[in-house]
Design an enzyme around this catalytic site. Structure first.
Site, mmCIF file in Angstrom:
data_model
loop_
_atom_site.group_PDB
_atom_site.id
_atom_site.type_symbol
_atom_site.label_atom_id
_atom_site.label_comp_id
_atom_site.label_asym_id
_atom_site.label_seq_id
_atom_site.Cartn_x
_atom_site.Cartn_y
_atom_site.Cartn_z
ATOM 1 N N ASP A 88 0.848 -1.073 0.078
ATOM 2 C CA ASP A 88 0.164 -0.035 -0.118
ATOM 3 C C ASP A 88 1.001 1.228 -0.054
ATOM 4 O O ASP A 88 2.101 1.135 0.166
ATOM 5 C CB ASP A 88 -0.854 -0.119 1.022
ATOM 6 N N ASP A 123 -3.645 7.162 -3.757
ATOM 7 C CA ASP A 123 -5.012 7.975 -3.916
ATOM 8 C C ASP A 123 -5.330 8.556 -2.798
ATOM 9 O O ASP A 123 -4.823 8.829 -1.809
ATOM 10 C CB ASP A 123 -6.123 6.672 -4.081
ATOM 11 N N CYS A 273 -14.032 -22.252 21.228
ATOM 12 C CA CYS A 273 -13.254 -22.314 19.938
ATOM 13 C C CYS A 273 -12.385 -23.508 19.998
ATOM 14 O O CYS A 273 -11.469 -23.425 21.123
ATOM 15 C CB CYS A 273 -12.630 -20.970 19.535
ATOM 16 N N CYS A 275 -10.085 -23.898 17.186
ATOM 17 C CA CYS A 275 -9.138 -23.524 16.404
ATOM 18 C C CYS A 275 -7.718 -24.153 16.845
ATOM 19 O O CYS A 275 -7.558 -24.240 18.197
ATOM 20 C CB CYS A 275 -9.295 -22.222 15.851
ATOM 21 N N CYS A 278 -6.637 -22.169 19.849
ATOM 22 C CA CYS A 278 -7.530 -21.846 21.135
ATOM 23 C C CYS A 278 -7.528 -23.362 21.770
ATOM 24 O O CYS A 278 -7.993 -23.510 22.783
ATOM 25 C CB CYS A 278 -8.883 -21.613 20.843
#
Ligand code: GUN
Ligand code: ZN
Length: 641
Positions: A88, A123, A273, A275, A278
């Site tokens: 960016d 931009d 969770c 995952c 976790c």
């Protein structure tokens, strides 16, 4: 170069080719702050499978310790990342934290020099609260900077950011102007405040109006969108790439991202969770971790939550059911429900991308389901293409058990014997018995208890239909006695489906003279349509629509003027297509704008001579803009003479 591999409406699974590898889209690019590596780029690549990341060239340029390394050894080596690196430009930093002391030219040059694969223009960020004048003036600057960036791009790809605040016309104008430039990716910018303030309905306006102006052959990136809760919606609207800084930012604030929102660890009552980050933790052990380790664990959790949703979005695209996932997701937050409802405004635009049929059944999950473009298509085609067999209608209630012709078998026969057309009051509106097997009428599931809105819609649209059609008699199904006349309904069914699918003129060319309907011995359903001894159509059992036979295609070419149903190919493709090979985008010269994906199409040469029959994989704009990919899957080559 970008290519569509699979699609579901505006949503697509794509292949984006860059010099550092191929990115499969939809893709999320984690934001890496080169100064705070919460999760290392190597981990992002290996553990999470991210093939691309985004980092900020402005931060690198302003950091004495890493600038020289970036310039000397390149960005990939500095980050230790073998995949695709997008950068960016500093727009967001300048906007949030004050002036950026860098020019557009300088930052483009710097991005090239550090070996960024995709560099971003400097931009001007357009805030939602800006006036139209201010927005318009700053778009002019962004457009000029984009033009300048393109002129100096070399072999770096350029991300040209679409701005325009919340003004639909300005978004579209900005996109249309940028489409003319040699830009490689289009981020949609200026949307972070909308997402932070849960203004998802306006986000829909911004995305759709930007998409309307852009060329379909370039990937669209939604800048700053990294929350799993909006991924499915954004993909449904045609966004291909995303970036997330929030996985790390939120982690630093002890906030965990879940599919239904973001939660502070201190406020959470349980951790459910499983995952990889976790799985060995309870809420208590997580809270008790030393700060650094806790941030890392939460950041990893956040990334897993995003990747899980992205994988699910892909699966739903493959299954042609992304609308259904979006409908589920948009019920997890009222602001998302607003966004789902907002889609109604764009139903005609969305209809152009809606396939003629899908493999699976469509699920109704609430009144918002009626915003789906498949409903819009049906509504339009019934109005424009349906011609009642007689001028007497018998109205039937919607009933479980489809197709209606099976569950109402005897009742349909009774009213027909008295010369009535059976019409069912369905949630799609009026369904004449002849159309009871087509997609999505028969391939849809509704709850047994209807909701008021849809019931009202159904009644109103049937009443409108009845008055528009000029029936001389309209009766309730139970009030029509057995008669001893009536009509032969199978040829009428064939005609009605052909009109619905190909239009009236083509249907008249296909089904005329001596018509013979071949039915299946087992089911009694239409299989083939023979007209004057020519096999013109075959009906598909799955979606109740026709496959066009070469003899049928020749009739349409002779009787119906172009561009109806035509895909025109260039001369060099003629020998291949005539032999039955697929039509690739690069060879398409013109295409009927009314063609939808999965439509039966006529592939013709520049003189209108029929070469092949097949199914459209893309719509006109896509066929004409893509350089790679299959435009028409050819079934029969017929051009060889
Ligand atoms: N990051 C988040 N939003 C924006 C934006 O509008 N422009 C740029 N360049 N980066 C962003
Ligand atoms: Zn987790």
């Amino acid at each position: 170069m970008f290519e569509i591999v699979r699609r579901d409406g505006l949503a697509r699974i794509g292949r984006f080719e860059t010099r550092s590898g191929i990115l499969e889209t939809p893709a999320l690019l984690p934001v890496v702050n080169p100064k705070i590596l919460t999760i290392t780029p190597a981990e992002l690549y290996e553990e999470f499978g991210f093939k691309a990341l985004i980092t900020n060239s402005y931060i690198i340029k302003n950091s004495d310790d890493i600038r020289e390394r970036a310039l000397n050894e390149g960005l990939h080596s500095l980050l230790g990342f073998p995949g695709i690196v997008m950068t960016d430009s500093g727009t967001f930093q300048s906007h949030m934290y004050g002036e950026v002391e860098v020019s557009n030219e300088e930052i483009i040059e710097f991005q090239k020099n550090i070996g960024s694969d995709i560099g971003t223009v400097l931009d001007i960020f357009t805030e939602p609260f800006w006036s139209e004048e201010e927005t318009s003036a700053s778009i002019d600057v962004t457009l000029k900077r984009t033009r300048d960036a393109v002129s100096m791009k070399g072999d770096m790809m350029i991300a040209g950011v679409v701005q325009g605040s919340v003004y639909p016309d300005l978004r579209r104008m900005c996109s249309e102007r940028m489409k003319e430039m040699d830009v490689d990716v289009h981020p949609i910018g200026g949307v972070v405040p909308l997402m932070e303030q849960y203004r998802y309905s306006e986000l829909v306006d911004v995305i759709i109006n930007s998409k309307m102006g852009l060329s379909p052959d370039r990937p669209v990136h939604l800048f700053g969108a990294g929350h799993p809760m909006i991924l499915s919606l954004a993909v449904l609207l045609g966004c291909d790439m995303f970036d997330s800084a929030s996985y790390a930012k939120f982690a630093r604030d002890d906030r965990m991202m879940f599919i239904d929102g973001t939660y502070r660890i201190e406020d959470m009552l349980s951790l459910d969770c499983k995952c990889p980050a976790c799985k060995d933790h309870t809420l208590e052990t997580l809270r008790a971790l030393p700060e650094k380790e806790r941030i890392r664990t939460v950041a990893r959790h956040n990334l897993y939550e995003i990747t899980k949703e992205l994988a699910l979005v892909k699966r739903y695209i493959l299954e042609g059911r992304l609308w259904e996932l979006v409908e589920q997701r948009c019920r997890s937050h009222p602001a998302l429900l607003d966004a789902l409802r907002r889609l109604n405004v764009y139903r005609d635009f969305l209809e152009t991308y809606e396939p003629i049929s899908r493999d699976g059944a469509m699920f109704y999950t609430g009144p918002e389901t009626r915003n789906r473009p498949a409903f819009r298509r049906y509504e339009k085609r019934i109005e424009e293409r349906y011609v009642p067999v007689t001028d007497k209608a018998a109205l039937f209630e919607d009933r479980e058990g489809k197709p209606y012709g099976r569950s109402y078998c005897e009742d349909f026969a009774r009213v027909r014997s008295s010369g009535y057309v059976p019409i069912v009051l369905s949630p799609f509106g009026p369904v004449p018995a002849e159309l009871d097997e087509i997609y999505p009428i028969a391939q849809s599931l509704f709850p047994s208890v209807a909701d008021k809105e849809t019931e009202e819609y159904s009644e109103n649209s049937v009443m409108e239909f009845v008055s528009r059609s000029g029936f001389s008699e309209v009766a309730d199904m139970d009030d029509v006695p057995h008669g001893n006349g009536g009509y032969d309904h199978l040829p009428e069914k064939a005609k009605a489906v052909a009109r619905y699918q190909f239009g009236k003129e083509a249907a008249d060319a296909l089904i005329c003279g001596n018509v013979k309907i071949v039915t299946s011995k087992n089911t009694g359903k239409i299989r083939n349509v023979i007209s004057d001894d020519e096999h013109v159509l075959s009906m598909r059992a799955g979606d109740g629509l026709f496959t066009l036979r070469p003899e049928g295609a020749l009739r349409i070419v002779e009787k119906v003027p172009g561009p109806h149903m035509r895909v025109v190919v260039s001369d060099d493709a003629v020998p291949f297509v005539s032999e039955g090979r697929n039509v690739f985008c690069a060879f398409v010269k013109e295409c009927d704008p009314e063609i939808r994906t999965m439509d039966e199409v006529l592939v013709v040469d520049g003189n209108g001579k029929l070469l092949a029959v097949g199914r459209a994989m893309l719509i006109r704009d896509e066929m004409l803009s893509f350089r790679k990919g299959v435009a028409v899957k050819v079934r029969d080559g017929v051009g060889k003479s």
